[in-house]
Design a protein around this motif. Structure first.
Motif, PDB file in Angstrom:
ATOM      1  N   ASP A 150       4.211  -6.720 -13.268  1.00 44.83           N
ATOM      2  CA  ASP A 150       3.096  -7.652 -13.065  1.00 44.83           C
ATOM      3  C   ASP A 150       2.736  -7.803 -11.590  1.00 44.83           C
ATOM      4  N   VAL A 151       2.784  -6.668 -10.847  1.00 38.23           N
ATOM      5  CA  VAL A 151       2.383  -6.693  -9.437  1.00 38.23           C
ATOM      6  C   VAL A 151       1.253  -5.696  -9.158  1.00 38.23           C
ATOM      7  N   SER A 152       0.721  -5.070 -10.199  1.00 36.41           N
ATOM      8  CA  SER A 152      -0.266  -4.015  -9.989  1.00 36.41           C
ATOM      9  C   SER A 152      -1.498  -4.498  -9.237  1.00 36.41           C
ATOM     10  N   ALA A 153      -1.834  -5.791  -9.373  1.00 32.09           N
ATOM     11  CA  ALA A 153      -3.012  -6.320  -8.672  1.00 32.09           C
ATOM     12  C   ALA A 153      -2.810  -6.343  -7.167  1.00 32.09           C
ATOM     13  N   ALA A 154      -1.550  -6.351  -6.728  1.00 34.61           N
ATOM     14  CA  ALA A 154      -1.248  -6.408  -5.293  1.00 34.61           C
ATOM     15  C   ALA A 154      -0.722  -5.085  -4.756  1.00 34.61           C
ATOM     16  N   VAL A 155      -0.738  -4.041  -5.585  1.00 33.36           N
ATOM     17  CA  VAL A 155      -0.245  -2.723  -5.177  1.00 33.36           C
ATOM     18  C   VAL A 155      -1.396  -1.728  -5.208  1.00 33.36           C
ATOM     19  N   ARG A 156      -1.574  -1.008  -4.124  1.00 39.12           N
ATOM     20  CA  ARG A 156      -2.611   0.022  -4.071  1.00 39.12           C
ATOM     21  C   ARG A 156      -1.975   1.394  -3.927  1.00 39.12           C
ATOM     22  N   PHE A 157      -2.196   2.263  -4.889  1.00 37.45           N
ATOM     23  CA  PHE A 157      -1.781   3.657  -4.805  1.00 37.45           C
ATOM     24  C   PHE A 157      -2.968   4.441  -4.259  1.00 37.45           C
ATOM     25  N   LEU A 158      -2.878   4.884  -3.017  1.00 35.63           N
ATOM     26  CA  LEU A 158      -4.008   5.558  -2.382  1.00 35.63           C
ATOM     27  C   LEU A 158      -3.986   7.070  -2.564  1.00 35.63           C
ATOM     28  N   GLY A 159      -2.869   7.610  -3.053  1.00 36.64           N
ATOM     29  CA  GLY A 159      -2.775   9.058  -3.182  1.00 36.64           C
ATOM     30  C   GLY A 159      -2.598   9.720  -1.826  1.00 36.64           C
ATOM     31  N   ALA A 160      -2.697  11.033  -1.809  1.00 40.25           N
ATOM     32  CA  ALA A 160      -2.536  11.777  -0.558  1.00 40.25           C
ATOM     33  C   ALA A 160      -3.698  11.473   0.378  1.00 40.25           C
ATOM     34  N   ARG A 161      -3.388  11.250   1.643  1.00 41.87           N
ATOM     35  CA  ARG A 161      -4.401  10.978   2.662  1.00 41.87           C
ATOM     36  C   ARG A 161      -4.115  11.834   3.893  1.00 41.87           C
ATOM     37  N   VAL A 203       0.862  -1.188   0.000  1.00 44.45           N
ATOM     38  CA  VAL A 203       0.000   0.000   0.000  1.00 44.45           C
ATOM     39  C   VAL A 203       0.893   1.232   0.000  1.00 44.45           C
ATOM     40  N   ILE A 204       0.639   2.126  -0.945  1.00 42.71           N
ATOM     41  CA  ILE A 204       1.438   3.347  -1.084  1.00 42.71           C
ATOM     42  C   ILE A 204       0.549   4.548  -0.820  1.00 42.71           C
ATOM     43  N   VAL A 205       0.868   5.288   0.237  1.00 44.91           N
ATOM     44  CA  VAL A 205       0.132   6.491   0.605  1.00 44.91           C
ATOM     45  C   VAL A 205       0.980   7.702   0.217  1.00 44.91           C
ATOM     46  N   GLY A 206       0.449   8.541  -0.634  1.00 41.78           N
ATOM     47  CA  GLY A 206       1.186   9.726  -1.063  1.00 41.78           C
ATOM     48  C   GLY A 206       1.026   9.948  -2.548  1.00 41.78           C
ATOM     49  N   ASP A 207       1.349  11.144  -2.980  1.00 41.17           N
ATOM     50  CA  ASP A 207       1.229  11.489  -4.390  1.00 41.17           C
ATOM     51  C   ASP A 207       2.454  12.288  -4.792  1.00 41.17           C
ATOM     52  N   GLY A 208       2.591  12.548  -6.071  1.00 40.33           N
ATOM     53  CA  GLY A 208       3.741  13.314  -6.526  1.00 40.33           C
ATOM     54  C   GLY A 208       3.950  13.166  -8.015  1.00 40.33           C
ATOM     55  N   PRO A 209       4.965  13.816  -8.547  1.00 41.10           N
ATOM     56  CA  PRO A 209       5.176  13.836 -10.004  1.00 41.10           C
ATOM     57  C   PRO A 209       5.493  12.485 -10.627  1.00 41.10           C
ATOM     58  N   LEU A 210       5.920  11.500  -9.828  1.00 42.70           N
ATOM     59  CA  LEU A 210       6.270  10.193 -10.384  1.00 42.70           C
ATOM     60  C   LEU A 210       5.116   9.196 -10.328  1.00 42.70           C
ATOM     61  N   ARG A 211       3.950   9.640  -9.919  1.00 44.47           N
ATOM     62  CA  ARG A 211       2.813   8.711  -9.727  1.00 44.47           C
ATOM     63  C   ARG A 211       2.524   7.894 -10.985  1.00 44.47           C
ATOM     64  N   GLU A 212       2.378   8.527 -12.115  1.00 46.17           N
ATOM     65  CA  GLU A 212       2.019   7.818 -13.344  1.00 46.17           C
ATOM     66  C   GLU A 212       3.123   6.841 -13.745  1.00 46.17           C
ATOM     67  N   ARG A 213       4.373   7.264 -13.641  1.00 47.69           N
ATOM     68  CA  ARG A 213       5.491   6.402 -14.007  1.00 47.69           C
ATOM     69  C   ARG A 213       5.560   5.175 -13.093  1.00 47.69           C
ATOM     70  N   LEU A 214       5.328   5.378 -11.799  1.00 46.00           N
ATOM     71  CA  LEU A 214       5.379   4.269 -10.851  1.00 46.00           C
ATOM     72  C   LEU A 214       4.227   3.294 -11.072  1.00 46.00           C
ATOM     73  N   ASP A 215       3.070   3.830 -11.417  1.00 47.17           N
ATOM     74  CA  ASP A 215       1.930   2.971 -11.725  1.00 47.17           C
ATOM     75  C   ASP A 215       2.248   2.099 -12.938  1.00 47.17           C
ATOM     76  N   GLY A 216       2.917   2.689 -13.923  1.00 49.60           N
ATOM     77  CA  GLY A 216       3.317   1.930 -15.097  1.00 49.60           C
ATOM     78  C   GLY A 216       4.344   0.857 -14.754  1.00 49.60           C
ATOM     79  N   LEU A 217       5.266   1.179 -13.847  1.00 49.72           N
ATOM     80  CA  LEU A 217       6.273   0.206 -13.435  1.00 49.72           C
ATOM     81  C   LEU A 217       5.617  -0.983 -12.735  1.00 49.72           C
ATOM     82  N   ALA A 218       4.610  -0.717 -11.903  1.00 49.76           N
ATOM     83  CA  ALA A 218       3.904  -1.807 -11.221  1.00 49.76           C
ATOM     84  C   ALA A 218       3.254  -2.743 -12.237  1.00 49.76           C
ATOM     85  N   ARG A 219       2.678  -2.181 -13.302  1.00 50.63           N
ATOM     86  CA  ARG A 219       2.083  -3.019 -14.351  1.00 50.63           C
ATOM     87  C   ARG A 219       3.164  -3.808 -15.094  1.00 50.63           C
ATOM     88  N   GLU A 220       4.274  -3.141 -15.371  1.00 49.02           N
ATOM     89  CA  GLU A 220       5.377  -3.797 -16.076  1.00 49.02           C
ATOM     90  C   GLU A 220       5.928  -4.976 -15.279  1.00 49.02           C
TER      91      GLU A 220
END
Length: 364
Positions: A234-245, A215-232
């Motif tokens: 093949d762990v995106s199903a087990a990774v949650r990007f929650l953004g700023a909380r 679980v990743i809590v936080g946001d920032g300029p690398l959000r989109e790139r990191l989301d793409g890396l998780a898909r690359e």
């Protein structure tokens, strides 16, 4: 200067004049249109956008100086060296002591990178740092690592004091080992936080502990790139990007996770951590930490006692240590109990506040 997040640290007559700048010392920004500062707060933005722009460029605001004088300000406390440079002319004009807390980027980013940014506040920091060195009564460093970096940056060594930021151990209760094998990462998504290394390590962790999640809590300029890396990976199903909380939500996730991971690295700009507060909050809640031997982190995390430390960018070691903790709840409990004791003894907010207020009195 940036608003003090804990107003109770400021005794009567002390002020932390605010421009509304972000924690990274970026160019000051005005608050929402038509929204005034709280009654116990002062902001240059309250005088209008023209006044804010003039202050950003020149570091001077006559209306702010008059208002602080009318309030009987006896001391100014700035957070980050950038903010200290803006407070220096005010402190000189008011004839009051100036305290500046150095947190990390302000003494680790290279001067050339600050200049290359073209941000007015960063340019002023480089250009006018000599005035801050002359005017500043005391410079507080959040870790011994930051003290050493401040000396390298040119800050007067005889006025540097190490005073880590504390955490409210009464607000953060100790929690037993969380049941799900969940790794928590709380960070702004920038290079320095090492989130990409964590995602690569997590891919290995999943092979060893298939039910693990991140679980990743936080946001920032690398959000989109990191989301793409998780898909690359093949762990995106087990990774949650929650953004700023909110802070309360982040603490809740601490209680629901087994391990906190903080794999910080030295950014290309030289930017390094001072002492991430989230590490202290994790320890206070009884969470073991897996982090890098970076910046001031090793001053708060004892390898093999309250968590594990690995070298920067060592993805294999990071995965190995995370896997070991996810597989061993008893080790998590032992590390968590030791971490809680460390925070209570060394980073209790009440004790750190007492030290700060004692310093204020010596300067007053």
């Amino acid at each position: 200067m940036a608003r003090d997040p804990v107003p109770s640290l400021l005794p009567t007559g002390a002020a932390s004049p605010a421009t509304g700048s972000d924690p990274a010392g970026a160019t000051p920004q005005a608050g929402p249109a038509g929204v005034a500062s709280p009654p116990d707060s002062v902001s240059v933005a309250d005088f209008g956008r023209a006044a804010l722009l003039a202050y950003t460029l020149t570091r001077w605001s006559a209306p702010l100086r008059r208002l602080l004088a009318e309030r009987g300000t006896a001391l100014l406390h700035a957070h980050f060296g950038v903010e200290g440079v803006y407070a220096a002319p005010l402190a000189r004009a008011l004839g009051v002591p100036l305290v500046t807390t150095l947190h990390g980027f302000d003494v680790t980013i290279t001067k050339s990178r600050l200049v290359a940014s073209r941000k007015p506040s960063w340019l002023n920091y480089v250009a006018w740092r000599g005035e801050l060195f002359d005017v500043g009564a005391t410079f507080l460093c959040v870790s011994e690592h930051i003290r050493r970096k401040a000396v390298d940056w040119g800050y007067p060594a005889d006025r540097l004091v190490v005073l880590p930021t504390g955490v409210d151990v009464d607000l953060i209760p100790y929690a037993g080992v969380a049941e799900p094998p969940r790794i928590l990462h709380i960070a702004r998504l920038v290079e320095k936080k090492g989130t990409a290394d964590l995602l690569r390590a997590f891919a290995a962790v999943r092979r060893a502990v298939p039910e693990a999640e991140l679980v990743i809590v936080g946001d920032g300029p690398l959000r989109e790139r990191l989301d793409g890396l998780a898909r690359e990976l093949d762990v995106s199903a087990a990774v949650r990007f929650l953004g700023a909380r909110s802070h309360a939500e982040a603490l809740d996730w601490l209680g629901r996770s087994r391990v906190l991971c903080q794999p910080s690295v030295t950014a290309a700009s030289g930017d390094q951590e001072g002492l991430p507060t989230v590490l202290l909050e994790a320890a206070a809640s009884g969470r073991p930490v897996v982090a890098t031997a970076h910046g001031g982190i090793a001053e708060a995390v004892t390898d093999g006692e309250t968590g594990f430390l690995v070298a920067e960018r060592d993805v294999a070691a990071l995965a190995e240590r995370l896997t070991a903790l996810l597989r061993d709840p008893q080790l998590c409990q032992r590390f968590g109990e030791a971490g809680r004791r460390t925070v209570v003894e060394r980073y209790n907010l009440r004790r750190q506040t007492d030290r700060l207020e004692s310093l204020y009195r010596t300067l007053g």
